[in-house]
Enzyme design. Sequence first.
Site, PDB file in Angstrom:
ATOM      1  N   LYS A 187       0.879  -1.187   0.000  1.00  0.00           N
ATOM      2  CA  LYS A 187       0.000   0.000   0.000  1.00  0.00           C
ATOM      3  C   LYS A 187       0.903   1.219   0.000  1.00  0.00           C
ATOM      4  O   LYS A 187       1.383   1.657   1.039  1.00  0.00           O
ATOM      5  CB  LYS A 187      -0.870  -0.019   1.260  1.00  0.00           C
ATOM      6  CG  LYS A 187      -2.225   0.645   1.133  1.00  0.00           C
ATOM      7  CD  LYS A 187      -2.215   2.103   0.767  1.00  0.00           C
ATOM      8  CE  LYS A 187      -2.009   3.049   1.920  1.00  0.00           C
ATOM      9  NZ  LYS A 187      -1.859   4.458   1.454  1.00  0.00           N
ATOM     10  N   GLU A 262       9.914   1.956  10.293  1.00  0.00           N
ATOM     11  CA  GLU A 262      10.930   2.935   9.882  1.00  0.00           C
ATOM     12  C   GLU A 262      10.242   4.292   9.944  1.00  0.00           C
ATOM     13  O   GLU A 262       9.440   4.617   9.065  1.00  0.00           O
ATOM     14  CB  GLU A 262      11.386   2.660   8.441  1.00  0.00           C
ATOM     15  CG  GLU A 262      12.047   1.317   8.217  1.00  0.00           C
ATOM     16  CD  GLU A 262      13.467   1.269   8.731  1.00  0.00           C
ATOM     17  OE1 GLU A 262      14.018   2.315   9.130  1.00  0.00           O
ATOM     18  OE2 GLU A 262      14.030   0.173   8.753  1.00  0.00           O
ATOM     19  N   CYS A 297      13.792  10.994   5.532  1.00  0.00           N
ATOM     20  CA  CYS A 297      13.677  10.597   6.935  1.00  0.00           C
ATOM     21  C   CYS A 297      14.960  10.874   7.710  1.00  0.00           C
ATOM     22  O   CYS A 297      14.944  11.249   8.867  1.00  0.00           O
ATOM     23  CB  CYS A 297      13.350   9.116   7.012  1.00  0.00           C
ATOM     24  SG  CYS A 297      14.461   8.118   5.999  1.00  0.00           S
ATOM     25  N   GLU A 396      10.235  17.069  13.438  1.00  0.00           N
ATOM     26  CA  GLU A 396      10.622  16.810  12.048  1.00  0.00           C
ATOM     27  C   GLU A 396       9.822  17.730  11.107  1.00  0.00           C
ATOM     28  O   GLU A 396       8.600  17.743  11.163  1.00  0.00           O
ATOM     29  CB  GLU A 396      10.318  15.350  11.707  1.00  0.00           C
ATOM     30  CG  GLU A 396      10.713  14.960  10.310  1.00  0.00           C
ATOM     31  CD  GLU A 396      10.328  13.511   9.980  1.00  0.00           C
ATOM     32  OE1 GLU A 396       9.186  13.119  10.239  1.00  0.00           O
ATOM     33  OE2 GLU A 396      11.198  12.789   9.463  1.00  0.00           O
TER      34      GLU A 396
END
Length: 506
Positions: A187, A262, A297, A396
């Site tokens: 997905k 992750e 990331c 972030e």
Amino acid sequence: MAAPPAIPRRGLFIGGGWREPALGRRIPVINPATEDTIGDIPAATAEDVELAVAAARDAFTRDGGSEWSRASGAARAKYLNAIAAKIKEKITYLALLETLDSGKPKDEAVADMEDVAACFEYYAGLAEALDGKQHAPIPLPMENFKSYILKEPIGVVGLITPWNYPLLMATWKVAPSLAAGCTAVLKPSELSSLTCLELGVICEEVGLPSGVLNIITGLGPDAGAPIASHPNVDKVAFTGSTETGKRIMTAAAQMVKPVSLELGGKSPLVIFDDVADIDKAVEWAMFGCFFNGGQVCSATSRLLLHENIAAKFLDRFVEWTKNIKISDPLEEGCRLGSVVSEGQYEKIKKFVSTARAEGATILHGGDRPKHLSKGFFIEPTIITDVSTSMQIWREEVFGPVICVKVFKTESEAVELANDTHYGLAGGVISDDLERCERIAKVIHSGIMWINCSQPTLVQAPWGGNKRSGFGRELGEWGLENYLSVKQVTKYCSDELYGWYQRPSKL
Ligand SMILES: NC(=O)c1ccc[n+]([C@@H]2O[C@H](COP(=O)([O-])OP(=O)(O)OC[C@H]3O[C@@H](n4cnc5c(N)ncnc54)[C@H](O)[C@@H]3O)[C@@H](O)[C@H]2O)c1
Ligand SMILES: C[N+](C)(C)CC=O
């Protein structure tokens, strides 16, 4: 400028064929560099997930698994190599689709597709090697028992992936899971699914057995959540935000389903005053936070500068940053495209305005580039006068925004570097290699770079600590993610074991 290809209209790839989503819904695809709607993708729901999981289960067990899950690694490797060859054949087309979908510069998209092909080839090699690792004996201190191990595929796996490296992040999961003998439901993110749907076309072209890989596009709560909570999905591998990671872990926990996560990061890059070549360090700092528009990331988005070089470094940093070509990502030489969506654009602008309101200085950037009136473009942004309580230091951004702090001593630098809930990556730049290795040991992260930032190697483990998640992708660790280790132990003595007393013959 490269000519954009037409966007193909695809369905959901389930059981080796294409289907319209059960509810007939579709999601528009917007080119973030022009704001034009260029196509649409299917919006799957729980009904479609049900079919995809059933197809994957059938492919796992069909003919006793002889076609896939119990076939030799070498047999599976042939398909992975064939997929890699097709990716290479279609590299220009796939890279252009990726650019139109995500806004990333086309040179970066080409590099991503090269990495995709390399990842399929690498796991083809590990699939072949897996055959030689079966039945490995376990040394035991006794003679009457012998044990060996079998490495078996975990089963049907759900693979949920983000938008920043659409096909590459999917490949980091698809290639090792298929190499291990699992069957999968992928997905991808609703913001950038085009190249993942093209992977379905490639699976058809190479004749991958039906149902081995199923590709479901759609919104997270509608198409992702039913995968995470499905009783017939044996494992979920997720890459995305920490918030969604928590939801996936909670859903999976109800069935004691293993997950690998992750997640996000706020990685530090520490630069010492002994660097002879400031420009070299500046370029790595830029690569660390402006590559892919900072939507990485592992972006080293917290820059720690030694006080003796801070002023000179920042002057050069601004000079180099002004030189970045910001343009339509299809233009030759583009080094900063648009961010992925209007939502991401607004989120990044809010981070910058909050930083300003909290007292930080926007040393460079922070706005839409003046020469681009359309598209979700943001200037590369350098923020100074940052305190450790500010949002810009702690959260972030996932955009081309770097915040800077100055330090005096090595121990202060380490303390600042570790001042985060995240633990994905980090970097250190110094001409003193002993110092670099000392610092690589004490920064709490899954990845450390010395005298660089961001190189990503398919052979080396990738993953984080703390709220950046757990589990490792890539390398042999990536394959282990999808294998279950079984011990087989046999009793090999002609004698009775002798714990219970033999009944008398009388
Ligand atoms: N650690 C890594 O290797 C790595 C790599 C790339 C991106 N990331 C992280 O990904 C994030 C950016 O990606 P994003 O915005 O696509 O993340 P996201 O969490 O919003 O979405 C990721 C995926 O999860 C799906 N999803 C959303 N809600 C869901 C739910 N309730 N249940 C199941 N699935 C759901 C989305 O549709 C998408 O496919 C950043 O935080 C970034 O750091 C991490
Ligand atoms: C690992 N990398 C940089 C390809 C993607 C992370 O967001």
